[in-house]
Design a protein around this motif. Structure first.
Motif, short mmCIF file in Angstrom:
data_model
loop_
_atom_site.label_atom_id
_atom_site.label_comp_id
_atom_site.label_asym_id
_atom_site.label_seq_id
_atom_site.Cartn_x
_atom_site.Cartn_y
_atom_site.Cartn_z
N MET A 45 0.83 -1.20 0.00
CA MET A 45 0.00 0.00 0.00
C MET A 45 0.87 1.26 0.00
O MET A 45 0.52 2.28 -0.62
N LYS A 46 2.02 1.19 0.67
CA LYS A 46 2.95 2.32 0.65
C LYS A 46 3.52 2.52 -0.75
O LYS A 46 3.65 3.65 -1.23
N GLN A 47 3.84 1.41 -1.40
CA GLN A 47 4.39 1.49 -2.76
C GLN A 47 3.39 2.12 -3.72
O GLN A 47 3.77 2.81 -4.67
N LYS A 48 2.11 1.91 -3.45
CA LYS A 48 1.05 2.48 -4.29
C LYS A 48 0.74 3.92 -3.91
O LYS A 48 -0.13 4.55 -4.52
N GLY A 49 1.43 4.44 -2.90
CA GLY A 49 1.26 5.83 -2.51
C GLY A 49 -0.01 6.10 -1.73
O GLY A 49 -0.50 7.24 -1.72
N LEU A 50 -0.54 5.09 -1.05
CA LEU A 50 -1.80 5.24 -0.34
C LEU A 50 -1.64 5.57 1.13
O LEU A 50 -2.58 6.04 1.78
N VAL A 51 -0.46 5.32 1.69
CA VAL A 51 -0.25 5.44 3.14
C VAL A 51 0.36 6.80 3.47
O VAL A 51 1.34 7.22 2.84
N GLU A 52 -0.22 7.47 4.46
CA GLU A 52 0.30 8.75 4.94
C GLU A 52 0.62 8.62 6.43
O GLU A 52 0.06 7.79 7.13
N GLU A 53 1.52 9.50 6.89
CA GLU A 53 1.78 9.57 8.33
C GLU A 53 0.96 10.71 8.92
O GLU A 53 0.86 11.80 8.35
N SER A 54 0.32 10.44 10.05
CA SER A 54 -0.50 11.44 10.70
C SER A 54 -0.34 11.29 12.21
O SER A 54 -0.79 10.30 12.78
N LYS A 55 0.32 12.25 12.83
CA LYS A 55 0.54 12.25 14.28
C LYS A 55 1.19 10.94 14.73
O LYS A 55 0.82 10.37 15.77
N GLU B 60 0.06 5.59 10.87
CA GLU B 60 0.03 5.39 9.42
C GLU B 60 -1.42 5.19 9.00
O GLU B 60 -2.11 4.30 9.52
N ILE B 61 -1.90 6.01 8.06
CA ILE B 61 -3.31 6.02 7.70
C ILE B 61 -3.50 5.92 6.18
O ILE B 61 -2.57 6.16 5.41
N VAL B 62 -4.72 5.57 5.80
CA VAL B 62 -5.15 5.61 4.40
C VAL B 62 -6.43 6.44 4.34
O VAL B 62 -7.42 6.12 5.02
N ARG B 63 -6.42 7.50 3.56
CA ARG B 63 -7.61 8.34 3.45
C ARG B 63 -8.61 7.68 2.50
O ARG B 63 -8.24 7.25 1.40
N VAL B 64 -9.87 7.62 2.91
CA VAL B 64 -10.89 6.94 2.10
C VAL B 64 -12.10 7.83 1.83
O VAL B 64 -13.07 7.38 1.22
N ALA B 65 -12.07 9.07 2.27
CA ALA B 65 -13.19 9.98 2.02
C ALA B 65 -13.30 10.26 0.52
O ALA B 65 -12.30 10.28 -0.20
N GLU B 66 -14.53 10.46 0.05
CA GLU B 66 -14.79 10.73 -1.35
C GLU B 66 -15.58 12.03 -1.48
O GLU B 66 -16.32 12.40 -0.55
N PRO B 67 -15.41 12.75 -2.59
CA PRO B 67 -16.04 14.08 -2.73
C PRO B 67 -17.55 14.07 -2.52
O PRO B 67 -18.12 15.04 -2.00
N GLU B 68 -18.22 13.01 -2.91
CA GLU B 68 -19.69 12.98 -2.83
C GLU B 68 -20.21 12.58 -1.45
O GLU B 68 -21.43 12.53 -1.22
N ILE C 206 -16.13 10.72 6.56
CA ILE C 206 -15.60 9.36 6.57
C ILE C 206 -14.14 9.45 7.00
O ILE C 206 -13.28 9.85 6.20
N PRO C 207 -13.83 9.12 8.25
CA PRO C 207 -12.45 9.24 8.73
C PRO C 207 -11.52 8.29 7.98
O PRO C 207 -11.95 7.30 7.38
N PRO C 208 -10.23 8.57 8.00
CA PRO C 208 -9.27 7.67 7.35
C PRO C 208 -9.16 6.35 8.10
O PRO C 208 -9.49 6.26 9.29
N VAL C 209 -8.68 5.33 7.41
CA VAL C 209 -8.37 4.05 8.04
C VAL C 209 -7.01 4.16 8.72
O VAL C 209 -6.04 4.59 8.10
#
Length: 587
Positions: free
Chosen positions: A284-294, A297-305, A310-313
């Motif tokens: 998932m990190k290789q795909k650029g999906l994982v971020e560091e937050s405080k 390690e999280i994955v944001r899943v919110a969508e514009p609509e 919807i909090p991140p995973v």
């Protein structure tokens, strides 16, 4: 083999095709006005819109073509273009004989079977099962049966809670009590004892104490966290203890689920996917999906609509611990690797809806769900007669084995009140009480839409009257008794004759079984089958009261009615089997 509605749809579809329209417009359904017709087709309205024609005029053309079909005794129109259909009695009788001879009772198997994983357990290791685990098991097992009967390859997974802080709490509690055990000696090279150092009863006592102490004392909580980390890092003694806890817990869980007639193909827990987590996160990190937050390690899943937040995973907490979402994502990886499902159904409390929205979105973003669709069936709450979640009289959470004993005792009481089973062998009476109790419990649940809350009233649901499991069992047993008496007088079911006016309702109901099963399959709703079975039992009860069967002097008519009774029994037993309810031979 096709259902009755499918056969009628083919006939009506040909009429639309003859008018140069798509035959799919000819879909036939059971009439919502049985006082006007047996079946109806509403396709003329959509077809007229597509062809830019007047719907009533188009329906008249379709009706004229259908009037030439010998299977209909009446074709009429209603409203702006509804086509009402009534079959001839000869055709209806012919179709009943076809269904009776068919091992699938007219229910066609899926043309393209799928592999379906159903997750419907969720019990925890080292904890007694309680009433909160009931609905997942009952609903999920029924869906497994329905999907399997439809022709799908089904895999029921108990998905045990066996890998988290609770394990660290229990291990550390045991170490505090018995530090001399070899499991806690880091220099011990094994082998470890084959027998568990504690019983299930001891585990059930240890966990609440360890949990309470950990929550009240930060130092005790740190000990639990450390034990959890060492367990997950592979410390041999802790892994050996975990295996003991798992093994003795599963013995009890198999018993409790078995008492309910709930079965699983897989007895996996969260621990089985632990080694998949690190490579999954790396991917998932290789795909650029994982971020560091405080620090997490999280994955944001919110969508514009999204209309709601919807909090991140959270994959990894700031302290390095994994979350339930992480384990659930790794479980998806495991299922794709092992079963490659077309569909995964999670039967879990509706209060977990947000969790599954997050997990499913993360799985799709990471493309770890393979070809499979992910579905969460969130069920409602089983409440007591006070409208609150079902509890003991003392107000505590009711253990599942206590609930099971309670419904069995009530079933025994009701059987005695109705003077059923008198003179039977004690073992058979116990078996009947068991089946009646399970029927009361399961039908009370499955007769409701899964997503709705419902009130469990033990006295009402264990009654042999009304919309209850015991009523359906008694209806089936009564037909068994009728057919048994027929055999004793050297009589047998024959060919079903064209129905007399008073028999049509029963035969029409018998023809609707495929529709009920298809609706239950499509909507994840076993209550559609429960509703059908109850209506069938009621309809046969009225028929039984108004028509002579064994006492009918005309041989052909008598054997026709016996054949109708035989078909009623087959359909009732199939419905009960799909609901996970076993039928006794007699009462």
């Amino acid at each position: 083999m096709s259902s009755l509605s499918a056969l009628l749809s083919e006939t009506v579809g040909r009429a639309f095709a003859a008018e140069g329209l798509d035959a799919a417009f000819g879909k036939v359904i059971v009439s919502n006005r049985p006082d006007l017709a047996q079946y109806q087709c509403n396709g003329a309205l959509a077809a007229a819109k597509a062809a830019k024609q007047n719907p009533r005029a188009l329906a008249e053309k379709i009706a004229e073509r259908l009037k030439a079909e010998p299977i209909f005794r009446e074709v009429s129109l209603a409203g702006p273009g509804f086509v009402n259909l009534n079959m001839t009695d000869a055709y209806l009788g012919q179709q009943m004989n076809r269904i009776l001879r068919d091992t699938r009772l007219g229910v066609p198997p899926r043309a393209k079977p799928r592999t379906v994983v159903l997750d419907y357990g969720g019990a925890n290791i080292a904890k007694p099962m309680h009433v909160g685990h009931l609905r997942a098991g009952i609903i999920g097992d029924s869906l497994r049966r329905i999907y399997k009967f439809a022709g799908d390859r089904t895999i029921g997974d108990v998905h045990l809670g066996d890998w988290g802080l609770q394990m660290g709490m229990i291990i550390s509690e045991l170490e505090l009590r018995r530090p001399d055990l070899p499991y806690f000696d880091k220099s011990f090279s094994g082998p470890y004892p084959k027998e568990s150092p504690v019983s299930l009863a001891e585990l059930e006592e240890m966990y609440p104490k360890a949990s309470k102490d950990s929550k009240e004392n930060p130092e005790r909580m740190e000990i639990s966290r450390q034990a959890t980390a060492e367990l997950q890092d592979g410390r041999p003694g802790y892994r050996a203890l975990w295996q003991h806890f798992f093994d003795i817990s599963v013995v009890a869980l198999r018993r409790d689920y078995g008492n309910l007639g709930v079965y699983f193909d897989l007895w996996k827990g969260e621990a089985i996917v632990h080694d998949l987590i690190a490579p999954m996160i790396a991917d998932m990190k290789q795909k650029g999906l994982v971020e560091e937050s405080k620090g997490a390690e999280i994955v944001r899943v919110a969508e514009p609509e999204d209309k709601a937040e919807i909090p991140p995973v959270i994959l990894v907490k700031s302290d390095g611990a994994f979350m339930y979402a992480t384990t659930d994502l790794a479980t998806i990886v495991d299922r794709v690797n092992c079963q490659d499902p077309d569909l995964s159904i999670y039967v879990v409390d509706h209060r977990q809806s947000l969790h599954f929205v997050q997990v499913f979105r993360a799985a799709r973003k990471a493309r770890i769900n393979g070809k499979g669709e992910l579905v969460h069936l969130g069920y409602g709450t089983m409440n007591g007669t006070d409208g609150k979640p079902f509890k003991t009289r003392a107000g505590g959470v009711m253990r599942l084995d206590d609930l099971f004993q309670m419904v069995t005792d009530e079933a025994t009481k009701k059987i005695t009140e109705h003077k059923l089973g008198e003179g039977y062998d004690p073992a058979e009476k116990i078996d009947i009480a068991h089946k009646v109790g399970v029927a009361a419990l399961k039908f009370a649940d499955l007769s409701n839409n899964p997503i709705a809350n419902y009130v469990f009233d033990l006295d009402r649901f264990s009654s042999f009257e009304g919309k209850t499991g015991p009523y359906l069992l008694y209806a089936a047993v009564r037909v068994k008794s009728l057919l048994r008496k027929a055999r004793e007088q050297n009589d047998a079911p024959g060919t079903i004759l064209p129905p007399e006016p008073g028999e049509r309702d029963l035969l029409l109901q018998l023809g609707q079984l495929p529709d009920a099963i298809e609706a239950a399959y499509a909507d994840l709703a076993p209550n559609k089958i429960a509703d059908f079975a109850f209506t069938l039992a009621q309809t046969f009860s009225a028929y039984y009261a108004n028509f002579h069967i064994l006492s009918e002097t005309d041989t052909g008519i008598r054997r026709s009615r016996l054949a109708i009774a035989e078909l009623v029994l087959k359909e009732l037993e199939l419905c009960l089997e799909l609901l996970g309810i076993a039928t006794p031979e007699r009462m």
